[in-house]
Structures are given as C-alpha cells and as structure tokens.
Scaffold this motif. Sequence first.
Motif, PDB file in Angstrom:
ATOM      1  N   UNK A  72      -0.555   6.289 -42.802  1.00  0.00           N
ATOM      2  CA  UNK A  72      -1.309   4.802 -43.069  1.00  0.00           C
ATOM      3  C   UNK A  72      -1.001   4.023 -41.958  1.00  0.00           C
ATOM      4  N   UNK A  73       0.172   4.195 -41.163  1.00  0.00           N
ATOM      5  CA  UNK A  73       0.392   3.081 -39.955  1.00  0.00           C
ATOM      6  C   UNK A  73      -0.413   3.559 -38.982  1.00  0.00           C
ATOM      7  N   UNK A 114       1.110  14.391 -45.876  1.00  0.00           N
ATOM      8  CA  UNK A 114       0.156  13.050 -46.155  1.00  0.00           C
ATOM      9  C   UNK A 114      -1.310  13.124 -45.348  1.00  0.00           C
ATOM     10  N   UNK A 115      -2.267  13.043 -45.954  1.00  0.00           N
ATOM     11  CA  UNK A 115      -3.519  12.926 -45.599  1.00  0.00           C
ATOM     12  C   UNK A 115      -4.213  11.590 -45.815  1.00  0.00           C
ATOM     13  N   UNK A 169     -10.324  11.733 -49.095  1.00  0.00           N
ATOM     14  CA  UNK A 169      -9.183  12.074 -48.844  1.00  0.00           C
ATOM     15  C   UNK A 169      -8.347  12.762 -50.059  1.00  0.00           C
ATOM     16  N   UNK A 170      -8.021  13.842 -49.785  1.00  0.00           N
ATOM     17  CA  UNK A 170      -7.104  14.477 -50.838  1.00  0.00           C
ATOM     18  C   UNK A 170      -6.202  15.519 -49.964  1.00  0.00           C
ATOM     19  N   UNK A 171      -4.933  15.028 -50.192  1.00  0.00           N
ATOM     20  CA  UNK A 171      -3.823  15.717 -49.278  1.00  0.00           C
ATOM     21  C   UNK A 171      -3.753  17.311 -49.625  1.00  0.00           C
ATOM     22  N   UNK A 195      -8.364   5.508 -47.988  1.00  0.00           N
ATOM     23  CA  UNK A 195      -8.274   6.118 -49.066  1.00  0.00           C
ATOM     24  C   UNK A 195      -6.925   7.032 -48.825  1.00  0.00           C
ATOM     25  N   UNK A 196      -5.921   7.161 -49.619  1.00  0.00           N
ATOM     26  CA  UNK A 196      -4.656   7.941 -49.582  1.00  0.00           C
ATOM     27  C   UNK A 196      -4.804   8.924 -50.435  1.00  0.00           C
TER      28      UNK A 196
END
Lengths: 301, 301
Positions: free
Chosen positions: B20-21, B152-153, B182-184, B58-59
């Motif tokens: 995320x950063x 992580x995506x 997004x789906x890791x 999106x995480x």
Amino acid sequence: MSFDGLTAGAALLAENQPVHKAILTAVKNVEDNQNYVSVGYGGLPNLDGEVELDAAYMDGDTLGFGGVISVKDIKNPIEVAYDLSHYKRNCLLAGEGAMAYARQNGYELKNMLSEQSRSRYEESDKQVNAELLEAYGGHDTVCVIGKDQRGSMACGVSTSGLFLKRPGRVGDTPIIGSGLYADSEIGCAAATGVGEDIMKGCLSYSITGLMHQGVDVQTACVTTLDNHLNRLTRCGHNAGSISVIAMDQQGHIGAATNKAAFPFVVADENHVCHIYVAANEGGKNNIFRPNDIWLKNYTGD
Amino acid sequence: MSFDGLTAGAALLAENQPVHKAILTAVKNVEDNQNYVSVGYGGLPNLDGEVELDAAYMDGDTLGFGGVISVKDIKNPIEVAYDLSHYKRNCLLAGEGAMAYARQNGYELKNMLSEQSRSRYEESDKQVNAELLEAYGGHDTVCVIGKDQRGSMACGVSTSGLFLKRPGRVGDTPIIGSGLYADSEIGCAAATGVGEDIMKGCLSYSITGLMHQGVDVQTACVTTLDNHLNRLTRCGHNAGSISVIAMDQQGHIGAATNKAAFPFVVADENHVCHIYVAANEGGKNNIFRPNDIWLKNYTGD
C-alpha cells in the motif's frame, strides 16, 4: 414488496410491451409506496436524517447502463437512471450533478422523507456501530429483472441504502456488475443485502459470467454466492446478508442467499405472479414456493 | 506519467515495505503533478469548469475496497480512498458526503483547478458532442497495481475523468470490478479509457476471473478486451478507447488496448522501472519495450 408492481409489470409483458416498461412500472410501484421503507418515498434516512437514494437500469440488448448515486428529493430515481441508460457518455451521475440533471430534465421532485421515516430516524440509536450496519430486515433494495416477448432482457434496481449510513455512502445498487447486470445474449442478475460485501465479488457480473460458460442459472447463483462467501471467510471477513436473483435467456430463474429465508416474486409463462423463497439451511441453498402458513409466520400478519 | 511515481514506489518495495505504501506513493506523485492533466491537481475540468475527482483503492488480501466519487478540493483523493478501504461499511462515498469525510478526518484541502486547467477549459469548445467525449490522449487515469515481498497485492487508481464531462459524471475508476480489482490469491487488474465502455464489461473483474481459471495474465487481458469489443460491436456500439493492465500472483504482467499504442511502466524483479507499450495493430495486441526513437516520436519531444 414487489408483488403488486411485478403483477402490473407482467401484465404489460402479456400485452407484448417492451421489457423496460414492465421494469419501470414494477420499480416505480415500490418507490412510490411509503410502506416499503428501504426504497424511494419514505426510505431509510442516513446518519444525518436525510433520504439519499441510488438507482440503476441496464438494457441487455445494448449494454446501455444508467444510474444515479446519492440523490435527494427525486420522486422516481429509476426514471432518471433509465433515461441516462440511453447515452453513450455521462450515464452514471452522482450527487449534485445527478440532481441537476433530474431538475433540468423535468423529473418530478419530492421530499422523500415521510413522517414514518422521520420517526424511525428520531427513535433510532445514532451511536450504532457503523461497522455492523445490516440491510433492512423485511425488504431491502428492489431488484427487477425481466425478459419480454422479443427476448430483450433488462434490469432495474432502486434503494435508499443502509439505514443510518454515512452521508454519500454508495452500496452495490448503482454499480454495474455488482447490484445488477443484463446481457440479452446470456441473462441477467441482481443482488441485494450489504452492498460493500456484494461489491467485493461483483456478484451480478459473476453470475452472468457463469451462465455464459453454460452453467445453469440456479447453479450459477449458488456457486457464485458460495465461492464468494468462502473467499471472504479466507479473508477473515464475516459477510453481511447477501441475496441474489437471476434469469437466463430462456426465462429460467435462480436465486441464492446466505439468510435463512429470502422471498422473491416470479411471473410465470402466463404472466401470473407467485412468491418464491430462497432458503439457506446450514450453507445449503434451495428454492420453494411457500404456503400460507409459512407466509403468515414470515410477515407476522 | 507514472514513471517517477513508480520508481519511488518500487524503491519502497525494494526495502520490503508493504504494497500500500508503494501504491500510495506512486499515485500521489501523479496527483500532485499538475503537468499530468487528467489526474489530481490541475485535472481536467467538467462542463461547469470544476475539477471533480474519482479515486479508489483495493487491498487484495482483505478484498477491502475504498473509493471517493465526484469530490472537489481534496489534494489527494487516493489517500481518502485508501483510508476508507479499512472499513467494512461506508467504504465508497460520493459527493458532499465524501468531502465531509475528508474534511472531518483532516485530509489536506486544495483548489484543484490550476491556471493551466482553467485556460484549457476557457479555450475549449463547450458545445462539443457529449456522446463523442474521449479519454485524454496523452495520459488518462493513473492505475497502479503491485505486489510486495510478502505476496500482498493491491491496486490504486485516480482520475479527474473525461474532460468536459457532465457534473457528477462517474466513470469506471471508482467502480470495483471495472476500474480496478485485486485479489492476492489470483492477481490484480486495472483499466483506463472511456469509463462508460469499460463498465459495460466489468473488465478488471473479468481479467482476474480468467486468471482464476488458469489463463495466463497476458491472454486474460487480450481475451477480455477482445470479447468485450466483439460484444459491443454486436450491440452496434462503437467503443471508445480502452486499455487494461494486469499482474498475476507470480508478478507476471499483461496489458491490452484498442489504441494504436498504450505506454505503461513496469518495475522489474530488481525494482528498476521500464517503459513498455501495448500496441493494437489491426485488432492484434502485442507488448514491446520502445526504443528512444519510438519514445521521442510518441511524446513529440
């Protein structure tokens, strides 16, 4: 809540009217009835005590899509959404811009906060944990999908969203692929429940996509919902209520839910409407036609 | 336009920082640069001469999603979108409600209309046919997808939308499944171009769905775009520009476009950034790394 509207819409289909007329008739019937407290007039207020409405329409022949997001004081949001579905650009409008479009194009304005909505708001606990907000129990978004005698399919949806939502909050309803999807070559689908959880899986598009791969409509509904709930479980996320309905190009219908019971209405090949229930017992979905005793227990009448 | 931001973001990933950063750094770099006229400060004004912005995040680990729709005077819409992605409810906010959230939570406010944007608006033909509006030629929505060293995506997108759009118009950018997904467990995808046409096919979700079925990332991009363009052609609809990018869980990348050339930037396994081009020649997509002559011709420098 959709029985009367669907009966009126089905009568239009029986007269060989186009699908958009049936869908608009059915959705407007629910929007105009203040006893259906999660849609249109008399809708559920947001945390500021205002009724903010979302609606969308998708034409399965053209893939034309129109929607309004977070609008106030518009009597029939579904009419504006349908209007916008004819454009190639500027089809999805939010907030002030959407309201300006409705005013400029002569759509009827109305204060959508009924006395009943105001009382419900005044008596509510505004300190409720926002992270636990749930879809309104009795009935939530109105979702109408259909096919006319020419084979054209379409979908219309309308809601006031979660009770005590944050102002400006948008759920799945006006989001193409989440709250609704229609493709006359394949079928159409719509969803209701906690919009945030529906959007995470683009459930209406996903159901239509499975049908496109040849999966039957009921299996498409159940598989999409089950896969999504399993995925959310792997995320450690406890999903809110989610229910989906779908119809394939032949007019077969499907539904699935993670609730104990989700009633919906289907017009048969003679355009007569019947209540069905999708039920989830221990993770297993099935559909049945309820008898009078079941309905009395459910509605509490 | 994303080269400098992506270089800064990739440097964070090299230091084992979370995805995320990197994504926020890259998107904010573009939002803050007024020379990138279709995103953030100095963005493209709407028909009323105001800069209205959309952004989403999106995480892929949590499927948490946040977005802001049609917001004005917020310096970094992507920061608000990222913030909202941590909630289970009220994650997608539109208009006044979204702006109130940003103000109440201390996000920096700024008049996003630069002198350059104002001049571009004043010199524009406001009588332009709205139905023919096109995405800004040089660069459009900023779409950043990524994966960190933990696997992580995530995805972040930001835009001012179509130049001279109707006030309140929402494109695909803040729409989960259309502008981003997004789906890791699978991968992530994002889209840019004419949002109305992207939304009709939920392109980001569709690409991720094909990857989930085992299709490689490049084939997923090309197949999704080709199938969608063919479907629109069968509707008699002449699609506007559409470009997509995607990454699978192993970090392989894909892209497809219906434009002659769509440049994008990729950080390699050593976190060094390179410009790539997706090109469409007579309906056939391919990806190449352009040489200096190609780039000079493209940018006109």
